[in-house]
Design a protein around this motif. Structure first.
Motif, PDB file in Angstrom:
ATOM      1  N   ASN A  63       0.818  -1.218   0.000  1.00 26.96           N
ATOM      2  CA  ASN A  63       0.000   0.000   0.000  1.00 26.96           C
ATOM      3  C   ASN A  63       0.852   1.269   0.000  1.00 26.96           C
ATOM      4  O   ASN A  63       1.948   1.311   0.558  1.00 26.96           O
ATOM      5  CB  ASN A  63      -0.898   0.023   1.244  1.00 26.96           C
ATOM      6  CG  ASN A  63      -2.208  -0.720   1.015  1.00 26.96           C
ATOM      7  OD1 ASN A  63      -2.594  -1.001  -0.110  1.00 26.96           O
ATOM      8  ND2 ASN A  63      -2.892  -1.025   2.105  1.00 26.96           N
ATOM      9  N   HIS A  64       0.301   2.310  -0.581  1.00 25.57           N
ATOM     10  CA  HIS A  64       0.929   3.637  -0.664  1.00 25.57           C
ATOM     11  C   HIS A  64       1.263   4.197   0.726  1.00 25.57           C
ATOM     12  O   HIS A  64       0.543   3.940   1.697  1.00 25.57           O
ATOM     13  CB  HIS A  64      -0.064   4.568  -1.368  1.00 25.57           C
ATOM     14  CG  HIS A  64       0.497   5.892  -1.770  1.00 25.57           C
ATOM     15  ND1 HIS A  64       0.354   7.032  -1.011  1.00 25.57           N
ATOM     16  CD2 HIS A  64       1.190   6.261  -2.865  1.00 25.57           C
ATOM     17  CE1 HIS A  64       0.922   8.048  -1.630  1.00 25.57           C
ATOM     18  NE2 HIS A  64       1.445   7.612  -2.761  1.00 25.57           N
ATOM     19  N   ALA A  65       2.328   4.987   0.773  1.00 26.43           N
ATOM     20  CA  ALA A  65       2.798   5.567   2.040  1.00 26.43           C
ATOM     21  C   ALA A  65       1.707   6.353   2.767  1.00 26.43           C
ATOM     22  O   ALA A  65       1.674   6.386   4.004  1.00 26.43           O
ATOM     23  CB  ALA A  65       4.001   6.472   1.773  1.00 26.43           C
ATOM     24  N   VAL A  92      -5.368  18.456  -8.756  1.00 27.10           N
ATOM     25  CA  VAL A  92      -4.763  18.085  -7.480  1.00 27.10           C
ATOM     26  C   VAL A  92      -5.884  17.996  -6.456  1.00 27.10           C
ATOM     27  O   VAL A  92      -6.896  18.693  -6.581  1.00 27.10           O
ATOM     28  CB  VAL A  92      -3.663  19.088  -7.042  1.00 27.10           C
ATOM     29  CG1 VAL A  92      -4.236  20.421  -6.629  1.00 27.10           C
ATOM     30  CG2 VAL A  92      -2.811  18.514  -5.927  1.00 27.10           C
ATOM     31  N   GLY A  93      -5.720  17.125  -5.473  1.00 24.38           N
ATOM     32  CA  GLY A  93      -6.742  16.947  -4.445  1.00 24.38           C
ATOM     33  C   GLY A  93      -7.093  15.488  -4.292  1.00 24.38           C
ATOM     34  O   GLY A  93      -6.736  14.662  -5.133  1.00 24.38           O
ATOM     35  N   GLY A  94      -7.768  15.172  -3.187  1.00 23.50           N
ATOM     36  CA  GLY A  94      -8.240  13.814  -2.954  1.00 23.50           C
ATOM     37  C   GLY A  94      -9.713  13.862  -2.613  1.00 23.50           C
ATOM     38  O   GLY A  94     -10.239  14.928  -2.289  1.00 23.50           O
ATOM     39  N   ALA A 115      -6.758   5.558  -6.567  1.00 30.87           N
ATOM     40  CA  ALA A 115      -5.954   6.644  -7.152  1.00 30.87           C
ATOM     41  C   ALA A 115      -5.573   6.372  -8.609  1.00 30.87           C
ATOM     42  O   ALA A 115      -5.671   7.261  -9.460  1.00 30.87           O
ATOM     43  CB  ALA A 115      -4.691   6.882  -6.323  1.00 30.87           C
ATOM     44  N   HIS A 116      -5.154   5.133  -8.901  1.00 31.22           N
ATOM     45  CA  HIS A 116      -4.682   4.829 -10.256  1.00 31.22           C
ATOM     46  C   HIS A 116      -5.723   4.098 -11.089  1.00 31.22           C
ATOM     47  O   HIS A 116      -5.407   3.574 -12.156  1.00 31.22           O
ATOM     48  CB  HIS A 116      -3.375   4.031 -10.190  1.00 31.22           C
ATOM     49  CG  HIS A 116      -2.262   4.827  -9.592  1.00 31.22           C
ATOM     50  ND1 HIS A 116      -1.499   5.706 -10.330  1.00 31.22           N
ATOM     51  CD2 HIS A 116      -1.833   4.931  -8.314  1.00 31.22           C
ATOM     52  CE1 HIS A 116      -0.629   6.292  -9.534  1.00 31.22           C
ATOM     53  NE2 HIS A 116      -0.811   5.844  -8.305  1.00 31.22           N
ATOM     54  N   ALA A 117      -6.953   4.014 -10.598  1.00 33.14           N
ATOM     55  CA  ALA A 117      -8.011   3.320 -11.343  1.00 33.14           C
ATOM     56  C   ALA A 117      -9.129   4.273 -11.752  1.00 33.14           C
ATOM     57  O   ALA A 117      -9.809   4.044 -12.756  1.00 33.14           O
ATOM     58  CB  ALA A 117      -8.581   2.183 -10.499  1.00 33.14           C
ATOM     59  N   SER A 131      -5.716  14.008  -8.753  1.00 33.12           N
ATOM     60  CA  SER A 131      -4.362  14.379  -9.176  1.00 33.12           C
ATOM     61  C   SER A 131      -3.765  13.469 -10.244  1.00 33.12           C
ATOM     62  O   SER A 131      -2.695  13.766 -10.767  1.00 33.12           O
ATOM     63  CB  SER A 131      -3.445  14.375  -7.948  1.00 33.12           C
ATOM     64  OG  SER A 131      -3.547  13.134  -7.258  1.00 33.12           O
ATOM     65  N   LYS A 132      -4.423  12.358 -10.572  1.00 30.38           N
ATOM     66  CA  LYS A 132      -3.817  11.437 -11.545  1.00 30.38           C
ATOM     67  C   LYS A 132      -4.597  11.574 -12.861  1.00 30.38           C
ATOM     68  O   LYS A 132      -4.423  12.569 -13.545  1.00 30.38           O
ATOM     69  CB  LYS A 132      -3.809  10.028 -10.955  1.00 30.38           C
ATOM     70  CG  LYS A 132      -3.252  10.028  -9.506  1.00 30.38           C
ATOM     71  CD  LYS A 132      -1.890   9.464  -9.338  1.00 30.38           C
ATOM     72  CE  LYS A 132      -1.137   9.952  -8.129  1.00 30.38           C
ATOM     73  NZ  LYS A 132      -1.247   9.172  -6.904  1.00 30.38           N
ATOM     74  N   ALA A 133      -5.481  10.607 -13.166  1.00 31.96           N
ATOM     75  CA  ALA A 133      -6.191  10.706 -14.451  1.00 31.96           C
ATOM     76  C   ALA A 133      -7.036  11.982 -14.563  1.00 31.96           C
ATOM     77  O   ALA A 133      -7.319  12.440 -15.666  1.00 31.96           O
ATOM     78  CB  ALA A 133      -7.071   9.487 -14.670  1.00 31.96           C
TER      79      ALA A 133
HETATM   80  C1  PLP Z   1      -0.628   9.396  -5.554  1.00 28.74           C
HETATM   81  C2  PLP Z   1      -1.309   8.528  -4.555  1.00 28.74           C
HETATM   82  C3  PLP Z   1      -1.888   9.056  -3.398  1.00 28.74           C
HETATM   83  C4  PLP Z   1      -1.684  10.474  -2.992  1.00 28.74           C
HETATM   84  O1  PLP Z   1      -2.415  11.315  -3.786  1.00 28.74           O
HETATM   85  P1  PLP Z   1      -1.939  12.837  -3.967  1.00 28.74           P
HETATM   86  O2  PLP Z   1      -3.146  13.456  -4.530  1.00 28.74           O
HETATM   87  O3  PLP Z   1      -0.779  12.811  -4.886  1.00 28.74           O
HETATM   88  O4  PLP Z   1      -1.584  13.341  -2.608  1.00 28.74           O
HETATM   89  C5  PLP Z   1      -2.617   8.214  -2.584  1.00 28.74           C
HETATM   90  N1  PLP Z   1      -2.742   6.909  -2.875  1.00 28.74           N
HETATM   91  C6  PLP Z   1      -2.154   6.355  -3.957  1.00 28.74           C
HETATM   92  C7  PLP Z   1      -2.321   4.902  -4.212  1.00 28.74           C
HETATM   93  C8  PLP Z   1      -1.410   7.146  -4.818  1.00 28.74           C
HETATM   94  O5  PLP Z   1      -0.804   6.603  -5.864  1.00 28.74           O
END
Ligand code: PLP
Length: 407
Positions: A134-136, A264-266, A227-229, A258-260
């Motif tokens: 899992n992500h940090a 920025v944001g969650g 995040a990546h899906a 912030s990805k696809a």
């Molecule tokens: C990039 C990422 C995050 C953090 O998201 P940010 O918007 O960059 O802070 C969280 N979880 C996963 C799996 C990620 O790849």
């Protein structure tokens, strides 16, 4: 006597350098896209998480500019004070419609969303169970929560079941043996399982159907990080839970803007009660300034785009590029590379991975080496990512350069 700070820092940096683990910042001089100007040099960019090529899309730019003209730049305060500007309302209506959930709440980053959410849901006396990879931000949230943190080897469902047996609040046959253990809070203890769906550094998938079955059997809650899906998987591009048909069994769904989605944001989607609890309890939301209104407006435009037919076409374009690159990488001899936008080329040794990344850089291609502690020691890799903004020609160009750079 305390070591001088600079002497301490210099020694620590030297240690990192010797281990091939030193990191530094590079300056990027142009918008995200298939070409990137790094420290003044134009390079082919195969390192971005801007999978759908939205970060510099006119739709998002125009939405941001309109919001700047109307609302200015800074939000001025936390969302709970006076920073909750009107564009948030639109985005938080659109996200649940996109994800098929009742409600959503937006955080300043995906990192903040993970930490704030996990800490709001569990604490001392509870248990958080995590996949090893899992992500940090998930790990940090779990540690900060004060709950007992248990980890299962990557995708190991037998071990997950063992951990659930040991910690579940609703063990089969209605026993509640864990509730009255000394030091527990007054509430029945809770167990939260957290997993990424598409793993950020490996590109492989969590066995979500099996995880859902187990968490139901042992009465645990399940939080997924898409995040990546998000934007990439499922017929409506909601994520891997949609693709696997388990959306209704997920308790907490996290995504990033912030990805696809190119911003920025969650955000977290789920029931109204979950979202209201987060608004009241998530410290990373409460004690942090709201995102700029321009970003929130641009994210709304991105969500609208992903939900549209144009979003579907863009995803198909990405899948075409993924197929082409995957074929090329497999032909080079890299094994078990997943067929997704994230294609890790595992080299192993940190110094070797750095050298390969450097040779590619010299050949005009930007593919960063990913090293410990982002991945395990001895599992250093090049993390190739491909986006819909690349052409077939550029993918072939990359494959040629990879071939030329050797191992
Ligand atoms: C990039 C990422 C995050 C953090 O998201 P940010 O918007 O960059 O802070 C969280 N979880 C996963 C799996 C990620 O790849």
């Amino acid at each position: 006597m305390a070591m001088e700070l600079d002497a301490f820092a210099t020694a620590a940096l030297e240690e990192l350098r010797a281990a091939g683990l030193l990191r530094s910042l590079r300056t990027v001089g142009n918008p995200q896209g298939p070409l990137i100007t790094v420290d003044g040099r134009e390079l082919l960019n195969f390192s971005s998480n801007d999978y759908l090529g939205l970060a510099n899309d006119p739709l998002l730019r125009e939405a941001a500019v309109r919001a700047v003209e109307r609302y200015g730049v800074g939000a001025g305060a936390s969302r709970l004070v006076c920073g909750n500007m009107a564009p948030y309302g639109e985005l938080e209506d659109r996200l649940p419609a996109f994800k098929g959930k009742e409600a959503a709440v937006v955080f300043g980053s995906g990192y903040a969303a993970n930490v704030g959410t996990i800490c709001a849901l569990v604490g001392k006396g509870d248990t958080v169970i995590l996949d090893k990879l899992n992500h940090a931000s998930i790990v940090d949230g779990a540690r900060q929560s004060g709950a007992t943190v248990r980890v299962y080897p990557h995708r190991d469902m037998d071990k997950l079941e063992k951990l659930l047996k040991q910690s579940g609040p609703c063990v089969p046959h209605g026993q509640s043996s864990t509730i009255s253990r000394a030091g527990r809070a007054a509430h029945p203890s809770r167990t939260l399982v957290v997993t990424e769906t598409v793993f950020s550094m490996d590109g492989d998938h969590a066995p979500l159907r099996e995880i859902v079955e187990l968490k139901d059997r042992y009465g645990a809650w399940l939080m997924i990080d898409e995040a990546h899906a998000t934007g990439l998987y499922g017929s409506r591009r909601r994520g891997l839970a949609e693709e696997l048909g388990v959306e209704d069994q997920i308790d907490v769904t996290l995504g990033t803007l912030s990805k696809a989605l190119g911003c920025v944001g969650g955000f977290v989607c789920g029931s109204r009660a979950l979202v209201d609890l987060l608004i009241n309890r998530a410290r990373s939301l409460i004690y942090s300034t709201a995102l700029p209104p321009a970003i929130v407006a641009a994210a709304s435009a991105a969500v609208q785009f992903v939900m549209s037919d144009a979003g579907q076409a863009r995803r198909e374009l990405l899948l075409q590029r993924v197929k082409e690159l995957h074929q090329g990488v497999v032909n080079l001899g890299y094994r078990s590379v997943p067929t997704g936008a994230i294609m890790p080329m595992v080299v192993g040794d940190e110094v070797k991975a750095m050298a390969l990344s450097r040779r590619l850089l010299d050949a005009g291609v930007f593919v960063p080496a990913i090293r410990y502690p982002t991945v395990a020691r001895g599992a250093a890799r090049l993390r190739l990512t491909v986006t819909a903004a690349h052409t077939a020609e550029r993918v072939q160009l990359l494959i040629g350069k990879l071939s030329g750079a050797g191992q």
